[in-house]
Design a protein around this motif. Structure first.
Motif, PDB file in Angstrom:
ATOM      1  N   TRP A  51       0.850  -1.194   0.000  1.00  0.00           N
ATOM      2  CA  TRP A  51       0.000   0.000   0.000  1.00  0.00           C
ATOM      3  C   TRP A  51       0.888   1.248   0.000  1.00  0.00           C
ATOM      4  O   TRP A  51       1.848   1.336   0.771  1.00  0.00           O
ATOM      5  CB  TRP A  51      -0.893  -0.025   1.238  1.00  0.00           C
ATOM      6  CG  TRP A  51      -1.671   1.243   1.469  1.00  0.00           C
ATOM      7  CD1 TRP A  51      -1.352   2.258   2.330  1.00  0.00           C
ATOM      8  CD2 TRP A  51      -2.891   1.619   0.839  1.00  0.00           C
ATOM      9  NE1 TRP A  51      -2.297   3.241   2.282  1.00  0.00           N
ATOM     10  CE2 TRP A  51      -3.257   2.878   1.362  1.00  0.00           C
ATOM     11  CE3 TRP A  51      -3.707   1.023  -0.121  1.00  0.00           C
ATOM     12  CZ2 TRP A  51      -4.404   3.548   0.973  1.00  0.00           C
ATOM     13  CZ3 TRP A  51      -4.850   1.686  -0.512  1.00  0.00           C
ATOM     14  CH2 TRP A  51      -5.195   2.930   0.021  1.00  0.00           C
ATOM     15  N   PRO A  52       0.593   2.231  -0.870  1.00  0.00           N
ATOM     16  CA  PRO A  52       1.407   3.465  -0.887  1.00  0.00           C
ATOM     17  C   PRO A  52       1.133   4.300   0.353  1.00  0.00           C
ATOM     18  O   PRO A  52       0.232   5.149   0.372  1.00  0.00           O
ATOM     19  CB  PRO A  52       0.950   4.157  -2.176  1.00  0.00           C
ATOM     20  CG  PRO A  52      -0.428   3.655  -2.425  1.00  0.00           C
ATOM     21  CD  PRO A  52      -0.468   2.254  -1.891  1.00  0.00           C
TER      22      PRO A  52
ATOM     23  N   TRP B  35       1.033   8.380   0.371  1.00  0.00           N
ATOM     24  CA  TRP B  35       0.417   8.998  -0.805  1.00  0.00           C
ATOM     25  C   TRP B  35      -0.152  10.386  -0.493  1.00  0.00           C
ATOM     26  O   TRP B  35      -0.225  11.250  -1.368  1.00  0.00           O
ATOM     27  CB  TRP B  35      -0.673   8.091  -1.358  1.00  0.00           C
ATOM     28  CG  TRP B  35      -1.889   7.955  -0.481  1.00  0.00           C
ATOM     29  CD1 TRP B  35      -2.049   7.088   0.542  1.00  0.00           C
ATOM     30  CD2 TRP B  35      -3.095   8.712  -0.565  1.00  0.00           C
ATOM     31  NE1 TRP B  35      -3.277   7.229   1.119  1.00  0.00           N
ATOM     32  CE2 TRP B  35      -3.958   8.226   0.455  1.00  0.00           C
ATOM     33  CE3 TRP B  35      -3.545   9.727  -1.395  1.00  0.00           C
ATOM     34  CZ2 TRP B  35      -5.221   8.742   0.658  1.00  0.00           C
ATOM     35  CZ3 TRP B  35      -4.813  10.242  -1.193  1.00  0.00           C
ATOM     36  CH2 TRP B  35      -5.643   9.756  -0.175  1.00  0.00           C
TER      37      TRP B  35
ATOM     38  N   SER C 208       2.045   9.091  -7.616  1.00  0.00           N
ATOM     39  CA  SER C 208       2.320   7.960  -6.729  1.00  0.00           C
ATOM     40  C   SER C 208       1.053   7.145  -6.490  1.00  0.00           C
ATOM     41  O   SER C 208       1.075   5.919  -6.526  1.00  0.00           O
ATOM     42  CB  SER C 208       2.886   8.462  -5.400  1.00  0.00           C
ATOM     43  OG  SER C 208       1.932   9.311  -4.765  1.00  0.00           O
ATOM     44  N   TRP C 209      -0.067   7.825  -6.214  1.00  0.00           N
ATOM     45  CA  TRP C 209      -1.295   7.078  -5.993  1.00  0.00           C
ATOM     46  C   TRP C 209      -2.044   6.810  -7.294  1.00  0.00           C
ATOM     47  O   TRP C 209      -2.808   5.860  -7.392  1.00  0.00           O
ATOM     48  CB  TRP C 209      -2.190   7.777  -4.988  1.00  0.00           C
ATOM     49  CG  TRP C 209      -2.492   9.226  -5.261  1.00  0.00           C
ATOM     50  CD1 TRP C 209      -1.819  10.298  -4.785  1.00  0.00           C
ATOM     51  CD2 TRP C 209      -3.553   9.749  -6.070  1.00  0.00           C
ATOM     52  NE1 TRP C 209      -2.373  11.474  -5.230  1.00  0.00           N
ATOM     53  CE2 TRP C 209      -3.454  11.156  -6.022  1.00  0.00           C
ATOM     54  CE3 TRP C 209      -4.577   9.168  -6.814  1.00  0.00           C
ATOM     55  CZ2 TRP C 209      -4.335  11.996  -6.698  1.00  0.00           C
ATOM     56  CZ3 TRP C 209      -5.454  10.001  -7.487  1.00  0.00           C
ATOM     57  CH2 TRP C 209      -5.327  11.404  -7.429  1.00  0.00           C
TER      58      TRP C 209
ATOM     59  N   PHE D 267      -0.812   3.588  -8.502  1.00  0.00           N
ATOM     60  CA  PHE D 267      -1.399   2.492  -7.718  1.00  0.00           C
ATOM     61  C   PHE D 267      -2.789   2.141  -8.257  1.00  0.00           C
ATOM     62  O   PHE D 267      -3.102   0.964  -8.482  1.00  0.00           O
ATOM     63  CB  PHE D 267      -1.465   2.903  -6.256  1.00  0.00           C
ATOM     64  CG  PHE D 267      -2.218   1.938  -5.387  1.00  0.00           C
ATOM     65  CD1 PHE D 267      -1.621   0.770  -4.949  1.00  0.00           C
ATOM     66  CD2 PHE D 267      -3.539   2.185  -5.016  1.00  0.00           C
ATOM     67  CE1 PHE D 267      -2.313  -0.125  -4.149  1.00  0.00           C
ATOM     68  CE2 PHE D 267      -4.241   1.296  -4.227  1.00  0.00           C
ATOM     69  CZ  PHE D 267      -3.616   0.136  -3.790  1.00  0.00           C
TER      70      PHE D 267
ATOM     71  N   GLU E 203      -8.860  10.118  -6.464  1.00  0.00           N
ATOM     72  CA  GLU E 203      -8.335  10.511  -5.156  1.00  0.00           C
ATOM     73  C   GLU E 203      -9.345  10.204  -4.054  1.00  0.00           C
ATOM     74  O   GLU E 203      -8.975   9.885  -2.918  1.00  0.00           O
ATOM     75  CB  GLU E 203      -7.957  12.000  -5.154  1.00  0.00           C
ATOM     76  CG  GLU E 203      -9.109  12.954  -5.420  1.00  0.00           C
ATOM     77  CD  GLU E 203      -9.358  13.178  -6.906  1.00  0.00           C
ATOM     78  OE1 GLU E 203     -10.115  14.086  -7.234  1.00  0.00           O
ATOM     79  OE2 GLU E 203      -8.795  12.434  -7.741  1.00  0.00           O
TER      80      GLU E 203
ATOM     81  N   MET F 165      -8.896   6.576  -2.950  1.00  0.00           N
ATOM     82  CA  MET F 165      -7.818   6.382  -1.987  1.00  0.00           C
ATOM     83  C   MET F 165      -8.267   6.755  -0.579  1.00  0.00           C
ATOM     84  O   MET F 165      -7.912   6.087   0.403  1.00  0.00           O
ATOM     85  CB  MET F 165      -6.598   7.207  -2.392  1.00  0.00           C
ATOM     86  CG  MET F 165      -5.965   6.806  -3.708  1.00  0.00           C
ATOM     87  SD  MET F 165      -5.299   5.129  -3.681  1.00  0.00           S
ATOM     88  CE  MET F 165      -3.916   5.342  -2.583  1.00  0.00           C
TER      89      MET F 165
ATOM     90  N   GLU G 118      -8.371   4.409   2.722  1.00  0.00           N
ATOM     91  CA  GLU G 118      -7.652   4.842   3.916  1.00  0.00           C
ATOM     92  C   GLU G 118      -8.558   4.787   5.142  1.00  0.00           C
ATOM     93  O   GLU G 118      -8.163   4.325   6.219  1.00  0.00           O
ATOM     94  CB  GLU G 118      -7.119   6.261   3.710  1.00  0.00           C
ATOM     95  CG  GLU G 118      -6.126   6.726   4.757  1.00  0.00           C
ATOM     96  CD  GLU G 118      -4.773   6.047   4.640  1.00  0.00           C
ATOM     97  OE1 GLU G 118      -4.315   5.492   5.655  1.00  0.00           O
ATOM     98  OE2 GLU G 118      -4.199   6.037   3.535  1.00  0.00           O
TER      99      GLU G 118
END
Length: 1130
Positions: A799-800, A803, A811-812, A815, A1099, A1102, A1106
């Motif tokens: 998992w980044p 990020w 970067s994400w 992913f 985004e 993500m 999270e």
């Protein structure tokens, strides 16, 4: 067809002529020896063999190729030598014998000046034929061949000789092909097998060959002592048997004592100077040849004048003729009948009325000639075998005999008996050492003028010669010698003479002395060759614990190897029986010959480009026949010895494979593996694997830091625990750039990844890709990693974690694109969060659980992964728990029963729990999370605009937010005069909107100017605590404002995307449930939601993940590949 070369001189006026001293120095340097180089060669990091023409341009770098004729190739001169230089090196190339000079001849000032190496001058006859002859003919011919012929008969003896000689001839053909396929330095069979079949087979068979040579030394020493104590000086025996039944034990004890003394003496001779052994080799060979000539001369003489060696028989039983002179019971001296010494052996006294043995009284004594001669017709009696148990009497079958009622006293009588139980397979094992020694020529390849010509001719001629000798000896012994004498192993019936000696001419002492020196010489040769073979294996570095034996005296003499050889040789001497030691060394030699045949067959069938032997009279079928014959003879000789020998070789093979140094010798097993892999891949391509055969074939995507070091080595540990060495593992990484500029970094990254894989015991392949951007690189890996049917079906990545803090949104984005790529490719995806907290391979997790949160069914991956993990010792003690989520309209009790039944059919042991998630109102915290997320999303979008556009965009967002607030507040203000509190509330809300504007502007300005800001200055994510802090900052403290209600933000919540609110609600609620149930679990496996189809919400995706994973230590997100991976069927 021969290739004609024409050398055309090319003049170059500017080329300088080198000095003569430089030429001499280069000549010395060019006399290279083929050896393994321990240092890593530049490029691929693999050890290379030093050769005169492969990547060996050190001596060329001093040359300046500045002539006009070769200007086109001047940039290649550093790596590719000129043809003239290549031919010069080939001309000066030699392969020196392994080992060093004798210290008697070594220079005291070594290194001060170099001696010119003499080129080898030995030809086929002296270099190959005679050494093979000397090594093949030996102790068995002189001490046991007559006994083998008498016991097995002529026909079966010919079968034994034929099998063994055929085995060595077929092996010699295979060996000739290998020996003529390029330069073979000294090292003989070990070098050939190791370079043909690889270091594992080479080390295993090399050590077997070493043990065989060492036990051969024991056999020759035992033969020497047997000749000494039995035929030369019988009175030198230390242990003397008082009773007849103790004679065998006394002989063995004498062999042990004298054999140990002889071993010590021979070891001292070898230690002091091998050159004396080599100088005496011709003397020993002369003894062997003279002895054989004496045998043939004696055979010819028996045709017209047989020697007088009478054998005394009592009835049909053979008597030991040691303690009597006349083969008579009584004799007449004058007119008186007196008893003889023979009478005294069977009776209580010399009187005629003494009590005598019953069989002695019932049967007459007769005397027959032990060597009746060629024309006697005894050959017909010796055609058939006469096997028997231990203690069986040696009898002449056609002789009249009256059996006695009491046979209990026979063992105390002076009869000739079998000292061991005899049978066909035992005789094969005892005879086979007499045909070994065919490697003597190849062992001396460094001393030959033309090894590729001499080794095949000399070896095959030597085997043909010795085969003829053995066959003729079998026939002639059966035709000339009486059967009872043939079966008399130690010649007791002919006054202790060597049986083969009784046949020789002019005297039996010719054979006795000749065989004695022959055995001495062969023993010295074994004690000389075995330590050097062990030293060669040790210096190759393939067996780490043997490296100490690679050292020796200053001149290179293998002192430590000689000590070990002496110790192993002493084991054979303590066995003390020649007949017991012979099958042992037969096993080791047969195994060595088996692998020589295997090496030739493999190379021939694979048709490797480098397989171009000059010896053309070979075929893979002959090699396989030889290999089969060797294997058959191993089990014919002794099945238990064969199993032990194969177990020893197998253990050495696995040890070298596990701990040995990596060597790349271009061996045939590698080619065989490639062919087998190609065949298997083609078969795998035919159809996709069945669900029952499905297992995760992993592509592990690793991240590297700036120094090309692995960021998450625990990911490799988890791979090892999940795979347990089964299936396919490809560890991949992507470097950004072009391959031309990143080639060195790519090699370094690959080397670092391989080192990490070794440290974490991850078995698999490494694949580093250089691409113009990371996204394309990962896409290429997912699409193209693997080959044919051996492709990955699952992707594992970390998992980044950073990020949010990253200034680069790629970067994400990379992913999420990887998640989309795996989904499009129908591959499973495993994402490890907090990978640095995963256990290492050395950890042992105690009692705990692996929790599976089964929200949606995606093929059964969530069920299969915990089962695979629990096979590893790290996770073995963990229990499996499965949680599933029930909605309002689900029957949770029935769901639990169904799930338990499903797990029962899957043969999985797990606890089952159904978690009920009731519909509830969306909490204020969820709205707030969504608001912060969308504000951050807008902020990230603004980062891609210019500064002026970004300012205008932010201002419009702020104005719109203020107008929205005013519109909502107008409804509450109508019908009543605005109070001070409502005005204050409006001002506060406007200030709040202004706060967002100011923070966004400040953040964008900071990012745009690339100022150095800490994490506290730029907040890309707004938490609940941060929101309260920002609200109360820059406000006057007052009691009415200090306690704010969360619902003051409701006007902004209504403008939120309701889809995002629902997703955030799911993430928050599911996270609460998972944390409540599984916070203490060793590992949590959870269904991974798919990314949004619209890339505009990446985004937000993500953020959802999270929130979903917040508060959990070790999490593995699992996304199925769209197919069933587990089944209830068998």
């Amino acid at each position: 067809m021969p290739t004609n070369f024409t050398v055309v001189p090319v003049k170059d006026s500017r080329r300088k002529t080198r000095k003569e001293g430089d030429e001499e120095e280069e000549d010395v340097d060019d006399n290279n020896v083929l050896r393994e180089v321990d240092e890593d060669a530049p490029g691929d990091g693999m050890p290379k063999e030093s050769s005169p023409f492969i990547n060996n341009t050190d001596n060329d770098k001093g040359n300046n190729y500045d002539g006009k004729n070769m200007a086109l190739f001047e940039e290649e001169m550093d790596s590719n030598p000129m043809v003239s230089s290549l031919l010069n090196k080939l001309a000066n190339y030699t392969n020196l014998t392994q080992g060093a000079q004798e210290h008697e001849e070594a220079d005291e000032d070594e290194g001060a000046k170099k001696k010119t190496v003499k080129s080898p001058q030995m030809g086929t006859f002296m270099g190959v034929y005679l050494p093979c002859l000397q090594n093949i003919l030996g102790v068995i011919l002189f001490l046991r061949l007559t006994w083998i012929v008498g016991t097995a008969g002529i026909l079966e003896s010919l079968a034994i000789v034929g099998m063994c000689c055929s085995c060595t001839m077929l092996t010699a053909i295979s060996m000739s092909a290998i020996a003529t396929n390029g330069v073979v330095p000294a090292g003989g069979s070990y070098y050939m097998i190791s370079r043909s079949l690889g270091p594992e087979f080479g080390g295993a068979v090399g050590l077997c060959f070493y043990l065989g040579t060492t036990f051969a030394g024991s056999m020759y020493i035992l033969g020497t002592i047997e000749i000494l104590l039995t035929y030369i000086v019988p009175k030198a025996a230390i242990f003397v048997a008082e009773r007849k039944e103790d004679e065998v034990e006394a002989l063995l004890n004498n062999m042990r004592v004298y054999g140990t003394c002889c071993l010590v003496l021979m070891s001292l001779v070898v230690f002091v100077g091998v050159k004396y052994v080599n100088k005496l080799a011709l003397v020993f060979l002369a003894c062997v040849i003279l002895s054989i000539l004496a045998i043939y001369a004696g055979v010819i003489k028996t045709a017209f004048d047989p020697p007088d060696f009478p054998v005394c028989l009592l009835g049909n039983r053979t008597l030991q003729n040691h303690n009597f002179d006349k083969c008579l019971k009584t004799e007449d001296i004058g007119n008186t009948t007196v008893t003889t010494k023979l009478w005294g052996l069977f009776c209580d006294g010399p009187e005629l009325n003494a009590t005598c043995n019953e069989y002695f009284l019932l049967n007459n004594v007769t005397e027959v000639q032990g060597i009746p001669g060629l024309t006697s017709g005894v050959i017909s009696d010796n055609m058939w075998s006469d096997y028997g148990p231990l203690g069986m009497l040696v009898e002449k079958k056609d002789q009249p005999s009256i059996a006695a009622a009491d046979t209990s006293q026979d063992i105390y009588m002076p009869y000739v008996v079998n000292d061991i139980t005899t049978f066909f397979t035992l005789l094969v094992g005892i005879y086979f050492p007499s045909v070994t020694g065919i490697m003597a020529g190849s062992n001396r390849s460094g001393d030959l003028r033309d090894a590729q010509k001499s080794i095949p001719i000399g070896t095959i001629l030597a085997i043909a010669t010795t085969s003829i000798i053995y066959v003729t000896c079998v026939v002639l012994f059966g035709a000339c010698i009486e059967g009872v004498l043939l079966r008399d192993k130690f010649g007791d019936s002919v006054k202790g003479n060597l049986v083969i000696g009784t046949l020789s001419w002019p005297s039996p002492w010719v054979i006795v002395i000749g065989s004695f020196f022959s055995c001495c010489g062969a023993g010295l040769q074994s004690l000389t060759g075995a330590p050097r073979l062990l030293q060669a294996i040790a210096r190759d570095g393939i067996v780490p614990f043997l490296q100490v034996f690679g050292h020796g005296k200053a001149n290179g003499e293998p002192t430590w190897a000689l000590l070990l050889t002496g110790g192993i040789c002493e084991i054979g001497i303590l066995i003390a029986s020649l007949d017991a030691v012979a099958p042992i060394l037969s096993m080791f030699f047969l195994m060595c010959y088996l692998f020589v045949n295997l090496a030739c067959a493999v190379q021939t069938l694979l048709r490797t480009p480098n397989w171009r032997p000059r010896f053309k009279y070979y075929h893979w079928a002959l090699s396989f026949l030889g290999m089969s014959l060797c294997l058959s003879l191993m089990f014919i000789c002794s099945w238990y010895y064969a199993i032990v020998a194969m177990a020893i070789a197998g253990c050495i093979y696995k040890y070298i494979e596990y701990r040995g140094a990596e060597k790349e010798w271009g061996d045939g097993i590698r080619g065989l593996s490639l062919n087998a892999a190609r065949y298997a891949l083609i078969r795998l391509e035919e159809a996709p694997p069945h669900t029952k055969n499905w297992r995760p074939q992993l592509l592990v995507l690793l991240d590297l830091d700036a120094d090309q070091a692995v960021k998450h080595p625990r990911l490799l540990s988890f791979t090892t625990q999940l795979k347990a060495g089964k299936g396919l593992t490809i560890v991949g990484n992507v470097l950004e750039g072009t391959y031309l500029t990143k080639e060195a970094e790519s090699k370094k990254a690959e080397q670092n990844i391989k080192s990490s894989m070794t440290a974490e015991r991850t078995k698999g392949f490494c694949h580093v890709v250089v691409s113009s951007n990371l996204r394309d690189g990962y896409s290429h890996l997912i699409q193209s990693a693997g080959l044919g049917g051996m492709k990955h079906n699952s992707v594992l990545m970390a998992w980044p974690a950073n990020w949010k803090q990253s200034n680069d949104p790629q970067s994400w984005k990379n992913f999420i694109e990887t998640v989309r790529e795996t989904t499009a490719a129908h591959q499973a995806l495993l994402v490890a969060k907090n990978a640095e907290n995963f256990p290492t391979n050395q950890d042992r997790l105690g009692e705990g659980t692996i929790d599976v949160w089964w929200v949606v069914h995606d093929g059964g991956m969530l069920m299969l992964l915990p089962f695979l993990l629990r096979q590893h010792k790290v996770w073995r003690k963990c229990k499996m728990r499965i949680f599933t989520v029930a909605q309002m309209d689900d029957n949770s009790i029935q769901m639990k029963k169904d799930l338990q039944m499903f797990l029962y059919h899957l043969r999985l042991d797990a606890e089952v729990e159904v978690v009920e998630m009731h519909d509830s109102d969306i909490s204020a915290f969820t709205y707030e999370k969504t608001l912060v997320m969308e504000q951050r999303s807008q902020m990230l979008k603004q980062m891609q605009l210019s500064r002026n556009e970004r300012e205008r965009e932010i201002q419009s967002i702020t104005d719109e937010s203020r107008s929205s607030i005013r519109r909502k507040n107008q409804g509450g203000a109508q019908g009543s005069s605005p109070s001070r509190q409502s005005l204050q509330r409006e001002d506060i809300q406007e200030d709040e909107a202004q706060l967002i504007h100011d923070r966004n502007t400040a953040s964008h300005a900071t990012l745009n100017d690339k100022a150095e800001t800490g994490p506290d200055r730029v907040h890309m994510t707004w938490t609940k605590e941060r929101l309260f802090t920002e609200r109360n900052r820059n406000r006057e403290p007052n009691a009415n404002v200090a306690v704010r209600d969360l619902f003051n933000m409701k006007p902004e919540w209504e403008s939120l995307n309701q889809t995002n609110v629902r997703r955030m609600h799911t993430a928050v609620k599911l996270n609460e449930v998972v944390v409540n149930k599984s916070q203490g679990a060793h590992l949590v496996l959870l269904n991974m939601p798919g990314p949004p189809r619209n890339r505009g919400g990446d985004e937000n995706y993500m953020e959802f993940l999270e929130v979903l994973l917040e508060g959990l230590n070790r999490v593995l997100l699992v996304r199925g590949g769209g197919r069933e991976v587990i089944t209830i069927y068998s």
